[in-house]
Design an enzyme around this catalytic site. Structure first.
Site, PDB file in Angstrom:
ATOM      1  N   GLU A 164       0.763  -1.166  -0.038  1.00  0.00           N
ATOM      2  CA  GLU A 164       0.050  -0.014  -0.110  1.00  0.00           C
ATOM      3  C   GLU A 164       0.795   1.128  -0.064  1.00  0.00           C
ATOM      4  O   GLU A 164       0.486   2.108  -0.479  1.00  0.00           O
ATOM      5  CB  GLU A 164      -0.817   0.040   1.207  1.00  0.00           C
ATOM      6  CG  GLU A 164      -1.809   1.230   1.162  1.00  0.00           C
ATOM      7  CD  GLU A 164      -2.733   1.041   0.176  1.00  0.00           C
ATOM      8  OE1 GLU A 164      -3.664   0.408  -0.147  1.00  0.00           O
ATOM      9  OE2 GLU A 164      -2.980   2.187  -0.761  1.00  0.00           O
ATOM     10  N   VAL A 176       2.754   3.353  -3.257  1.00  0.00           N
ATOM     11  CA  VAL A 176       2.089   4.323  -4.458  1.00  0.00           C
ATOM     12  C   VAL A 176       1.274   5.399  -3.538  1.00  0.00           C
ATOM     13  O   VAL A 176       0.466   4.799  -2.797  1.00  0.00           O
ATOM     14  CB  VAL A 176       1.184   3.722  -5.528  1.00  0.00           C
ATOM     15  CG1 VAL A 176       0.742   5.063  -6.493  1.00  0.00           C
ATOM     16  CG2 VAL A 176       2.086   2.632  -6.309  1.00  0.00           C
ATOM     17  N   GLY A 224       1.826   7.002  -0.855  1.00  0.00           N
ATOM     18  CA  GLY A 224       2.031   6.957   0.593  1.00  0.00           C
ATOM     19  C   GLY A 224       0.902   6.361   1.475  1.00  0.00           C
ATOM     20  O   GLY A 224       0.366   5.416   1.223  1.00  0.00           O
ATOM     21  N   GLY A 281      12.523  16.511   3.261  1.00  0.00           N
ATOM     22  CA  GLY A 281      12.672  14.996   3.258  1.00  0.00           C
ATOM     23  C   GLY A 281      11.827  14.105   2.416  1.00  0.00           C
ATOM     24  O   GLY A 281      11.648  12.835   2.490  1.00  0.00           O
ATOM     25  N   ASP A 299      10.613   7.881 -10.640  1.00  0.00           N
ATOM     26  CA  ASP A 299       9.879   7.356  -9.523  1.00  0.00           C
ATOM     27  C   ASP A 299       8.168   7.399  -9.629  1.00  0.00           C
ATOM     28  O   ASP A 299       7.588   6.404  -9.370  1.00  0.00           O
ATOM     29  CB  ASP A 299      10.006   8.402  -8.212  1.00  0.00           C
ATOM     30  CG  ASP A 299       9.325   7.998  -7.008  1.00  0.00           C
ATOM     31  OD1 ASP A 299       9.572   7.051  -6.482  1.00  0.00           O
ATOM     32  OD2 ASP A 299       8.340   8.870  -6.755  1.00  0.00           O
ATOM     33  N   LYS A 328       5.549   4.098 -10.106  1.00  0.00           N
ATOM     34  CA  LYS A 328       4.592   3.904  -9.292  1.00  0.00           C
ATOM     35  C   LYS A 328       3.386   3.721 -10.337  1.00  0.00           C
ATOM     36  O   LYS A 328       2.375   2.916 -10.174  1.00  0.00           O
ATOM     37  CB  LYS A 328       4.214   5.391  -8.687  1.00  0.00           C
ATOM     38  CG  LYS A 328       5.040   5.507  -7.319  1.00  0.00           C
ATOM     39  CD  LYS A 328       4.898   6.988  -6.772  1.00  0.00           C
ATOM     40  CE  LYS A 328       5.832   7.011  -5.652  1.00  0.00           C
ATOM     41  NZ  LYS A 328       6.100   8.519  -5.261  1.00  0.00           N
TER      42      LYS A 328
HETATM   43  N1  HSE Z   1      10.295  10.623  -3.557  1.00  0.00           N
HETATM   44  C1  HSE Z   1       9.225  10.504  -3.598  1.00  0.00           C
HETATM   45  C2  HSE Z   1       8.196  11.716  -3.762  1.00  0.00           C
HETATM   46  C3  HSE Z   1       8.709   9.816  -2.279  1.00  0.00           C
HETATM   47  O1  HSE Z   1       8.653  12.738  -3.807  1.00  0.00           O
HETATM   48  O2  HSE Z   1       6.908  11.362  -3.534  1.00  0.00           O
HETATM   49  C4  HSE Z   1       7.573   9.052  -1.987  1.00  0.00           C
HETATM   50  O3  HSE Z   1       7.335   7.960  -2.838  1.00  0.00           O
END
Ligand code: HSE
Length: 439
Positions: free
Chosen positions: A127, A130, A132, A185, A199, A203
């Protein structure tokens, strides 16, 4: 009692350790039995020292978790794809269930991992991989199971959305906005993965598999990121009524599936245009349910930990009831055997924003529009901004729907015109009003 082993005490790992220890009683009430973090492995001593765990719960060695017959579920939170793959396959081979937040791992090795898990009869839950904390995987696996998913438009990367929002709303430079995203972060350890759209593509590969019951396949997803974006285009697009977002787009045209990631113009009044900062959102349409918007925090310690712990509860419930794999990881018992074909980008039909740097002379526009016309591309709107600066003036066109291959060929020809300074810049547009205008 269900016993959990956690590998990786980075930001998300710490969040999971905190939730499991601070909410132990609440989780036990919800589950009807204890969900216990038996051990966490982390090689970095400084990270270990920050964990809210007793010394006996901490180890530097993954094998203390993998080889512990008492541990039912292994949570992989180390990131990366090589060591993580070995860890996950090793846990599965020992009959342990796995929870991971690792989208890159799933996009690259997901089929192998899911096949191994199916063979062993264990669960793999993801979960957190994708969006968060947003329960999007749950929605696709279960809540929307009666639907054919017609399309999904997603803002899946908080870092890129943060940068685009700051550049367009606060006039911040790209570098400043990136530095802020890193300080907060949510950027990946290697921010190239965020900025180049990779990224987001990881996803999207997962979402395509869930939505269309097909094996994971990253390769055919066309990807471009935001690292070359000129703030001028954000500004000009805004004047045409569009916001710029890095979108993951997938669409089912019956025989083929579109799957692509690129900066995209969407009307200012589209719900996704108002998703700001590091937030994520997915706007999807199911043929029975109609449009749905899922919105929330896609990164960060507690939102991501929230998703990991929800997976742990789900798996623990299945263990309690002896109902492992009640819902298969991709929501379909046949997903790994039924590959769907992704439409080549050249075949995609959409609208374009095109910006040329051209001489401000009579006849220039007609040369450009002549080439567009030769390739069956019709212009919906055009503006020329101001007078010549350094020998060129920006001309922006919004096109009606055209095939990608035609648009690219037309731009190649336009770039050769002596009155144009190449290269032309182009962005794809998602605007239902433009489609309607052409019909
Ligand atoms: N680096 C990703 C973002 C983290 O900025 O959304 C979460 O997958």
């Amino acid at each position: 009692m269900v016993k959990v082993g956690l590998i990786g005490l980075g930001t998300v790992g710490l969040g999971v350790a905190r939730l499991l220890s601070e909410r132990r009683e609440m989780l036990a009430r919800r589950l009807g039995r204890q969900l216990v973090l038996k051990r966490a492995a982390e090689i970095d001593p400084e990270r270990r020292s920050k964990a809210p765990l007793a010394p006996g719960q901490l180890t530097a060695r993954d094998k203390d978790i993998l080889e512990d017959p008492d541990i039912d579920i292994v949570v992989e939170l180390i990131g990366g794809t090589d060591v993580a793959r070995d860890l996950v396959l090793s846990a599965i081979s020992r009959g342990k269930h796995v929870v991971t937040a690792n989208k890159a791992l799933l996009a690259l090795h997901g089929n192998e991992i899911l096949a191994a898990a199916a063979q062993k009869g264990v669960e793999v839950a993801f979960e957190a991989a994708v969006c968060g904390g947003v329960p999007l995987i749950l929605a696709l696996r279960q809540g929307l199971a009666a639907n054919r998913i017609q399309e999904m438009l997603g803002i899946l990367n908080g870092t890129c959305n943060y940068i685009l929002t700051q550049m367009s709303q606060s006039g911040m430079s790209y570098d400043q906005a990136l530095a802020e995203a890193q300080a907060q972060g949510f950027a990946e350890a290697d921010p190239t993965l965020d900025l180049e759209g990779i990224d987001t593509a990881h996803k999207l590969a997962i979402l395509v598999s869930l939505a269309y019951a097909t094996p994971l396949n990253l390769d055919p997803i066309a990807v471009s990121g935001i690292s070359n974006l000129d703030p001028l285009d954000l500004q000009l697009a805004w004047e045409f009524g569009y916001a710029m977002k890095l979108l993951a787009i997938t669409r089912n045209d019956g025989s083929l599936i579109e799957a692509r990631v690129h900066p995209t113009l969407i009307p200012k009044d589209h719900m996704l245009a108002n998703v700001s900062g590091a937030f994520n959102a997915v706007y999807l349409t199911g043929d029975a349910v109609g449009p749905i918007l899922l919105y929330g925090q896609g990164a960060g310690m507690m939102p991501t930990a929230s998703a990991v712990v929800s997976d742990l509860l789900d798996l623990a419930r299945n263990l309690t009831r002896g109902a492992n794999r009640r819902v298969p990881p991709l929501g379909s018992e046949t997903a790994l055997e039924t590959p769907r074909v992704i439409k080549p980008l050249d075949e995609v039909v959409t609208n374009y924003y095109i910006r040329f740097a051209a001489l401000d002379r009579p006849g220039v526009l007609s040369q450009i529009s002549g080439i567009l016309g030769n390739h069956n591309i019709s212009i919906a709107a055009v503006i020329q901004k101001g007078r010549e600066v350094k020998g060129a003036v920006p001309i922006v066109m919004i096109t009606h729907e055209a095939k990608e291959a035609n648009a690219r060929q037309a731009l190649r020809e336009i770039d050769l015109l002596p009155v144009v300074s190449p290269p032309a810049v182009f962005y794809r547009i998602e605007d239902p009003h433009l489609h309607a205008a052409q019909i």
